[in-house]
Scaffold this motif. Structure first.
Motif, short mmCIF file in Angstrom:
data_model
loop_
_atom_site.label_atom_id
_atom_site.label_comp_id
_atom_site.label_asym_id
_atom_site.label_seq_id
_atom_site.Cartn_x
_atom_site.Cartn_y
_atom_site.Cartn_z
N ARG A 28 -4.07 -7.41 -1.39
CA ARG A 28 -3.50 -8.58 -2.05
C ARG A 28 -2.42 -9.18 -1.18
NH1 ARG A 28 -5.61 -9.92 -7.28
NH2 ARG A 28 -7.58 -8.87 -6.94
N HIS A 29 -2.38 -10.51 -1.13
CA HIS A 29 -1.26 -11.15 -0.44
C HIS A 29 -0.36 -11.74 -1.52
CE1 HIS A 29 0.34 -14.08 2.82
NE2 HIS A 29 0.94 -12.92 2.91
N LEU A 30 0.36 -12.83 -1.25
CA LEU A 30 1.32 -13.37 -2.20
C LEU A 30 0.62 -13.93 -3.44
CD1 LEU A 30 3.68 -15.25 0.29
CD2 LEU A 30 3.65 -12.84 -0.35
N GLU A 31 1.30 -13.88 -4.57
CA GLU A 31 0.74 -14.36 -5.83
C GLU A 31 1.19 -15.81 -6.12
OE1 GLU A 31 0.37 -11.53 -8.97
OE2 GLU A 31 -1.02 -10.81 -7.43
N ASN A 32 0.47 -16.45 -7.02
CA ASN A 32 0.82 -17.80 -7.49
C ASN A 32 0.95 -18.83 -6.36
OD1 ASN A 32 1.02 -17.05 -10.25
ND2 ASN A 32 2.99 -16.11 -9.79
N ALA A 52 7.54 -5.00 9.86
CA ALA A 52 8.93 -4.60 10.08
C ALA A 52 9.13 -3.12 9.78
CB ALA A 52 9.86 -5.46 9.23
N VAL A 53 8.52 -2.64 8.70
CA VAL A 53 8.65 -1.23 8.33
C VAL A 53 8.09 -0.34 9.44
CG1 VAL A 53 7.80 0.53 6.72
CG2 VAL A 53 8.64 -1.65 5.84
N LEU A 54 6.91 -0.71 9.94
CA LEU A 54 6.31 0.07 11.03
C LEU A 54 7.17 -0.02 12.29
CD1 LEU A 54 2.51 -0.78 10.68
CD2 LEU A 54 3.67 1.34 10.05
N GLY A 55 7.71 -1.22 12.56
CA GLY A 55 8.55 -1.42 13.73
C GLY A 55 9.81 -0.56 13.66
N GLY A 78 2.47 -8.44 12.84
CA GLY A 78 1.90 -8.20 11.51
C GLY A 78 1.57 -9.52 10.83
N LEU A 79 2.51 -10.45 10.90
CA LEU A 79 2.30 -11.78 10.31
C LEU A 79 1.09 -12.46 10.95
CD1 LEU A 79 3.38 -13.96 8.41
CD2 LEU A 79 4.97 -14.64 10.18
N ASN A 80 0.95 -12.30 12.25
CA ASN A 80 -0.19 -12.91 12.95
C ASN A 80 -1.52 -12.26 12.59
OD1 ASN A 80 0.23 -15.09 15.08
ND2 ASN A 80 2.05 -13.82 15.24
N PHE A 81 -1.47 -11.04 12.09
CA PHE A 81 -2.71 -10.36 11.73
C PHE A 81 -3.38 -11.02 10.52
CE2 PHE A 81 -5.38 -6.79 10.22
CZ PHE A 81 -6.11 -6.60 11.38
N LEU A 132 -3.08 -0.96 7.22
CA LEU A 132 -2.93 -2.14 6.36
C LEU A 132 -3.00 -1.87 4.84
CD1 LEU A 132 -2.54 -5.23 6.20
CD2 LEU A 132 -5.00 -5.46 6.41
N PRO A 133 -3.98 -1.12 4.36
CA PRO A 133 -4.06 -0.95 2.90
C PRO A 133 -2.86 -0.22 2.30
CG PRO A 133 -6.07 -0.17 3.97
CD PRO A 133 -5.08 -0.44 5.05
N ARG A 134 -2.11 0.52 3.13
CA ARG A 134 -0.97 1.28 2.62
C ARG A 134 0.36 0.55 2.80
NH1 ARG A 134 -3.35 5.34 0.95
NH2 ARG A 134 -5.14 6.24 2.02
N LEU A 135 0.32 -0.63 3.40
CA LEU A 135 1.56 -1.36 3.69
C LEU A 135 1.90 -2.31 2.56
CD1 LEU A 135 0.88 -2.21 7.46
CD2 LEU A 135 2.36 -0.42 6.53
#
Lengths: 349, 91
Positions: free
Chosen positions: B5-9, A265-268, A302-305, A253-256
């Protein structure tokens, strides 16, 4: 020891100590085999929703009227973490009825609240057990407990302690510091949620296998062997997506990229590259269809994570979902079309 | 946590300096260390780190800090989109 007809003493209680409000159960501060088994079951998602202890007041060590009162939830994983962290201390542990939910989620749901805490304070007669009027609350309960409401409801002052139970001994000795106040999401914490993601995610996987079986009926040749060899490509594509989205994703996760669906998607895509190596005989549209499905599934997982992380906001997740879901839906359809088209083109003999 | 970090603003966090009485509860409860009290007033140091848990707004005595609280969980948001399934849970 204190047997009453019809009652059984819980395995995490080692004795009872007297107090002005009656006998209080004293907790073991080390894990037993039953605790370890229960932890494994909860981590695997087997009875995660009913893993509770009775709310109320417990003693750790030999606390007195001046001893600190630590407040926690009645989810047993939380309760265990707190009592083990308090080994060697003399404190009171007030357990709130959160219906077996951890402090943070229960704060959001409203069970770990000023009303919930004061209910236990009043029920247990805590004002007779201790001479002070201070409760140490977990900081992550602050989204549910309004400190001034608590004081009004039961006369106790709420002091927000550390985020993590592991920091409680240091907090009790030296008070708070910045490191205790910030949430973390370490490799160990991310890895701990992988089993439950895999176990609770079995339904969509079974669904994908079933849909793949139906799609595999269509193609050149209707023999069982032909159908099986077509299904195998789709099933392996599904398992690769599951592995990328539910195992690799949390670990990396921290590198994605910060957009979860993109990271998945990138991992997939990386996982999908294994398909042409495993199924060199299959037609390219079949492989492209199965591979695209690997990407979609990994992206979706990933989105669900987002639900397992301690940093995504509902506004952010909703925005990402509104963008990602139409794309994922279109790609799923395209994947199915490519898969079937490839199977008619032949090459799966 | 700075590397996550996730999405901004997007966060609904709002802060009204006029209303702030400088009690510092927002700085105490925030799990992402967004607030600090300087010269008797709270300051928003890192708005983009907000995850909308709502702890600051709940504990602010003067409603100087406001936020629409909720859980940043895709499963939960899907459930709120479906008719007749409001209030179901994911954790």
């Amino acid at each position: 020891m204190d047997d009453l007809p019809g009652y059984r003493i819980e395995h995490y209680v080692e004795a009872f100590v007297p107090s002005a409000a009656g006998r209080i159960p004293r907790l073991r501060t080390g894990p037993t085999a039953l605790d370890r088994l229960g932890t494994c079951r909860a981590r695997l998602g087997l009875d995660r929703n009913h893993y509770t202890v009775n709310p109320g007041l417990y003693a750790v060590g030999a606390p007195g009227p001046d001893s600190a009162v630590v407040v926690t939830a009645n989810y047993k994983l939380t309760f265990d973490t707190v009592r083990f962290a308090l080994a060697g201390r003399d404190v009171w542990l007030l357990v709130v009825d959160t219906r077996g939910i951890n402090v943070w989620c229960a704060g959001g749901k409203g069970t770990f609240s000023a009303a919930g805490v004061s209910e236990q304070v009043n029920k247990t007669g805590l004002d007779r057990v201790v001479s002070h009027r201070r409760l140490i609350l977990p900081q992550l309960g602050a989204n549910g407990v309004r400190a001034r409401d608590l004081r009004e409801a039961c006369g106790f002052e709420a002091v927000f302690g550390p985020v993590r139970a592991e920091d409680l001994p240091r907090y009790l000795d030296h008070g708070i510091d910045e490191a205790m106040r910030e949430v973390t999401f370490t490799l160990r914490e991310r890895a701990a949620v992988i089993p439950v993601e895999l176990v609770l995610g079995w339904k969509p996987i079974v669904g994908a296998f079933a849909v793949a079986a139906i799609l595999s009926l269509m193609g050149q040749g209707f023999s069982l062997a032909a159908i099986w060899s077509r299904w195998l490509v789709a099933a392996v594509g599904t398992l690769l997506g599951l592995f990328c989205g539910s195992v690799l994703f949390p670990l990396l996760l921290p590198r994605l990229p910060r957009t979860f669906s993109l990271g998945g998607a990138v991992l997939g895509l990386a996982g999908a590259l294994a398909l042409p190596l495993l199924f060199s005989h299959a037609a390219w549209p079949t492989l492209a269809g199965a591979g695209l499905w690997t990407v979609v599934l990994s992206s979706w997982l990933g989105l669900n994570f987002t639900g397992s992380t301690p940093y995504t906001s509902p506004s952010g997740v909703e925005r990402e979902m509104r963008r990602a879901i139409p794309v994922l839906a279109a790609c799923t359809l395209l994947a199915a079309i490519l898969f079937v088209a490839g199977n008619f083109a032949g090459g799966t003999a | 946590m700075k590397r996550y970090r996730h999405l901004e603003n997007v966060a609904t966090l709002a802060y009204d300096r006029e209303k702030c009485v400088g009690c510092g509860l927002c700085a105490t409860v925030c799990p992402h260390r967004i607030f600090a009290v300087r010269d008797g007033k709270a300051e928003v140091l890192d708005r983009e780190a907000c995850m909308e848990c709502g702890a600051c707004a709940l504990n602010c005595p003067t409603a100087a800090v406001t936020v629409t609280p909720g859980v940043g969980c895709a499963q939960y948001i899907i459930q709120t989109w479906l008719p007749g399934k409001r209030g179901t849970s994911c954790c």
